[in-house]
Scaffold this active site. Structure first.
Site, PDB file in Angstrom:
ATOM      1  N   CYS A  46     106.659 -19.719  81.534  1.00 29.62           N
ATOM      2  CA  CYS A  46     106.878 -20.576  82.699  1.00 29.62           C
ATOM      3  C   CYS A  46     105.712 -21.506  82.992  1.00 29.62           C
ATOM      4  O   CYS A  46     105.102 -21.433  84.062  1.00 29.62           O
ATOM      5  CB  CYS A  46     107.173 -19.715  83.901  1.00 29.62           C
ATOM      6  SG  CYS A  46     108.549 -18.628  83.565  1.00 29.62           S
ATOM      7  N   PRO A  72      83.604 -17.757  55.704  1.00 27.30           N
ATOM      8  CA  PRO A  72      84.867 -18.465  55.954  1.00 27.30           C
ATOM      9  C   PRO A  72      85.900 -17.567  56.625  1.00 27.30           C
ATOM     10  O   PRO A  72      86.004 -16.383  56.307  1.00 27.30           O
ATOM     11  CB  PRO A  72      85.332 -18.861  54.546  1.00 27.30           C
ATOM     12  CG  PRO A  72      84.717 -17.850  53.638  1.00 27.30           C
ATOM     13  CD  PRO A  72      83.424 -17.416  54.284  1.00 27.30           C
ATOM     14  N   GLY A  73      86.623 -18.119  57.569  1.00 22.53           N
ATOM     15  CA  GLY A  73      87.728 -17.399  58.199  1.00 22.53           C
ATOM     16  C   GLY A  73      89.024 -18.133  57.923  1.00 22.53           C
ATOM     17  O   GLY A  73      89.844 -17.737  57.100  1.00 22.53           O
ATOM     18  N   ARG A  74      89.153 -19.300  58.586  1.00 22.58           N
ATOM     19  CA  ARG A  74      90.405 -20.059  58.551  1.00 22.58           C
ATOM     20  C   ARG A  74      90.885 -20.365  57.124  1.00 22.58           C
ATOM     21  O   ARG A  74      92.073 -20.269  56.845  1.00 22.58           O
ATOM     22  CB  ARG A  74      90.187 -21.380  59.297  1.00 22.58           C
ATOM     23  CG  ARG A  74      91.433 -22.153  59.578  1.00 22.58           C
ATOM     24  CD  ARG A  74      91.107 -23.546  60.138  1.00 22.58           C
ATOM     25  NE  ARG A  74      90.155 -23.550  61.202  1.00 22.58           N
ATOM     26  CZ  ARG A  74      90.445 -23.537  62.512  1.00 22.58           C
ATOM     27  NH1 ARG A  74      91.708 -23.525  62.891  1.00 22.58           N
ATOM     28  NH2 ARG A  74      89.500 -23.550  63.428  1.00 22.58           N
TER      29      ARG A  74
HETATM   30  N1  LLP Z   1      80.985 -17.857  61.502  1.00 26.07           N
HETATM   31  C1  LLP Z   1      80.761 -18.027  62.802  1.00 26.07           C
HETATM   32  C2  LLP Z   1      79.442 -17.709  63.361  1.00 26.07           C
HETATM   33  C3  LLP Z   1      81.804 -18.509  63.627  1.00 26.07           C
HETATM   34  O1  LLP Z   1      81.578 -18.686  64.925  1.00 26.07           O
HETATM   35  C4  LLP Z   1      83.074 -18.812  63.070  1.00 26.07           C
HETATM   36  C5  LLP Z   1      84.174 -19.303  63.895  1.00 26.07           C
HETATM   37  C6  LLP Z   1      83.248 -18.603  61.689  1.00 26.07           C
HETATM   38  C7  LLP Z   1      82.183 -18.137  60.933  1.00 26.07           C
HETATM   39  C8  LLP Z   1      84.536 -18.878  61.002  1.00 26.07           C
HETATM   40  O2  LLP Z   1      84.926 -20.216  61.056  1.00 26.07           O
HETATM   41  P1  LLP Z   1      86.184 -20.720  60.215  1.00 26.07           P
HETATM   42  O3  LLP Z   1      85.828 -20.613  58.756  1.00 26.07           O
HETATM   43  O4  LLP Z   1      87.342 -19.848  60.556  1.00 26.07           O
HETATM   44  O5  LLP Z   1      86.383 -22.103  60.658  1.00 26.07           O
HETATM   45  N2  LLP Z   1      90.046 -20.259  67.722  1.00 26.07           N
HETATM   46  C9  LLP Z   1      89.694 -21.526  67.096  1.00 26.07           C
HETATM   47  C10 LLP Z   1      88.596 -21.367  66.083  1.00 26.07           C
HETATM   48  C11 LLP Z   1      87.338 -20.730  66.619  1.00 26.07           C
HETATM   49  C12 LLP Z   1      86.264 -20.553  65.579  1.00 26.07           C
HETATM   50  C13 LLP Z   1      85.137 -19.737  66.112  1.00 26.07           C
HETATM   51  N3  LLP Z   1      84.100 -19.438  65.168  1.00 26.07           N
HETATM   52  C14 LLP Z   1      90.955 -22.139  66.495  1.00 26.07           C
HETATM   53  O6  LLP Z   1      92.038 -21.570  66.642  1.00 26.07           O
HETATM   54  O7  LLP Z   1      90.888 -23.217  65.899  1.00 26.07           O
END
Ligand code: LLP
Length: 422
Positions: free
Chosen positions: A346, A276-278
């Site tokens: 801009c 998890p990231g977000r």
């Molecule tokens: N694992 C892999 C292989 C991934 O590609 C990603 C996210 C994650 C984990 C983590 O996903 P999360 O839990 O954060 O949803 N910049 C975009 C989001 C791009 C996500 C890319 N991969 C945004 O601002 O919404």
């Protein structure tokens, strides 16, 4: 849940007033809550109680060294996608055996770096990558532990730019070809096959696509084991969404995600990894900005603020919604105003919100973007020669700058003038 609440009419980050931070560091800036980061990590960790597991923070969402240290101290592993992220994770004190390396385009240098520095596993995404990784490992006299990322062809029902689990996406190998690819991996001398990896997309607000993918993985475990592969570890990726607007239905909770994982995969005697990231970093951060002007347009009012698309690109890039709130708590009875909220860059894409209803604010007032901890600072740039904005970490009643705002001099110091122009 997060730790950004109004107290005595002022927005606080834990026990620090946001206005006080603004006075100390200037605007715009990012501010993160240690307690929220820790809490969200713990929710995932506890959701997988009872099965062997490791929660690897997808550090692409927020990779400041201080944040990585907070999460590493809580017990997190890291999911990295580049040599730079691997370097950051190691520098923050994360052991190699808690780092997983994801991504479709790993280079020889990155593979070498991880194999010599220590790595839990590579999540491999293609046959050519397997061949290169095997050769690099053989040359170093080691075995590279791998999972293979399979593409389960499920619709994650999220924004097209962040969906990854359909066959049209560049990620993983088609699950229909998995047996052949695992056979090839097992025959390569530098690889040790240990498991399966899957990640179907980001900001998913429903468990059904995850479940559909994980059921396909469960079937695949049986097939691959029957073929003689030792499948001991399942990396289930990240992607659980967060509520961006207070009014939205809340996405599923980590605890329910954990229950679903145990239900679909718990009987397979595999170690579970999630990335998890977000959900860990998103609601742990605000971007705070100051109103420069309130401008009367023909048929609307523009709130021109000192933050811009280079500081937070999500609205411009994904039409993302972020709650934007005044730092001074509005009177409950106050009539809301309606603004187009824009930055100074801009181009018209530098728009954070259109016809957004919010409490009336004026020039000099502070506003806070909620849910800005994930994919905020990490995606920022110095477009329009606007220096990277600072990051601040709060811990209880303390705060510290964890990335300083560069001076103009520092901003241009990385450019060099060729001899013929000197
Ligand atoms: N694992 C892999 C292989 C991934 O590609 C990603 C996210 C994650 C984990 C983590 O996903 P999360 O839990 O954060 O949803 N910049 C975009 C989001 C791009 C996500 C890319 N991969 C945004 O601002 O919404």
């Amino acid at each position: 849940m997060d730790h950004f609440l109004y107290r005595d009419g002022q927005l606080f980050a834990e026990d620090v007033s946001v206005a006080e931070i603004a006075a100390a560091v200037g605007t715009p800036f990012y501010v993160y809550s240690t307690a929220t980061l820790e809490r969200h990590f713990k929710l995932f960790d506890e959701a997988l109680d009872g099965v062997p597991h490791l929660v690897c923070f997808a550090m692409k969402s927020l990779s400041n060294q201080a944040v990585l240290k907070v999460l590493a101290a809580a017990g997190a592993g890291m999911d990295v996608v580049s040599g730079g992220e691997y370097y950051r994770a190691k520098a923050a004190g994360v052991a190699g055996d808690k780092i997983v390396f994801s991504g479709v385009g790993k280079t020889v240098d990155e593979m070498r770096m991880a194999l010599t520095g220590g790595i839990r596993q590579f999540n491999v995404e293609s046959e050519p990558e397997m061949e290169v990784l095997s050769a690099v490992a053989v040359a170093l006299g080691v075995l590279a532990p791998i999972t293979i990322r399979v593409n389960p062809d499920v619709d994650a029902k999220t924004h097209a730019k962040i969906a990854t689990g359909k066959s049209e996406n560049k990620f993983g190998i088609p699950i229909s070809r998995a047996r052949a690819v695992y056979k090839m991996a097992a025959e390569l001398p530098g690889l040790k096959v240990i498991g399966i990896d899957v990640h179907i997309g980001s900001q998913l607000t429903d468990l059904a696509p995850f479940e559909a993918a994980y059921l396909k993985v469960a079937d695949l475990v049986a097939v691959l084991r029957a073929d003689g592969h030792a499948i001991e570890r399942l990396d289930l990726g990240g992607g659980l969404g967060i509520p961006y607007a207070r009014s939205n239905d809340a996405p599923p909770l980590p605890v329910d995600y954990g229950k679903m994982i145990k239900r679909t995969l718990g009987h397979l005697d595999c170690e579970i990894e999630i990335e998890p990231g977000r959900l860990i970093s998103g609601n742990a951060g605000l971007m705070v900005s100051k109103v420069i002007y309130v401008k009367e347009g023909e048929d609307r009012e523009f709130l021109i603020i000192d933050g811009a698309m280079n500081d937070l690109i999500r609205p411009a890039m994904y039409d993302a919604y972020h709650d934007i709130v005044p730092v001074v708590e509005p009177e409950v009875a106050a009539e809301p105003a309606k603004y187009d909220i824009v930055g100074p860059v801009c181009e018209s894409g530098d728009t954070f919100a259109k016809a957004r209803e919010m409490a009336r604010v004026g020039a000099g007032d502070l506003v806070a973007f909620r849910s800005a901890g994930a994919y905020g600072a990490v995606m920022s740039s110095e477009y329009n020669s606007r220096p990277m904005i600072p990051e601040v970490l709060v811990h209880g009643d303390q705060f510290a700058v964890i990335r300083a705002r560069p001076t103009y001099e520092e901003m241009i110091a990385r450019d060099t003038i060729p001899e013929w122009l000197a």
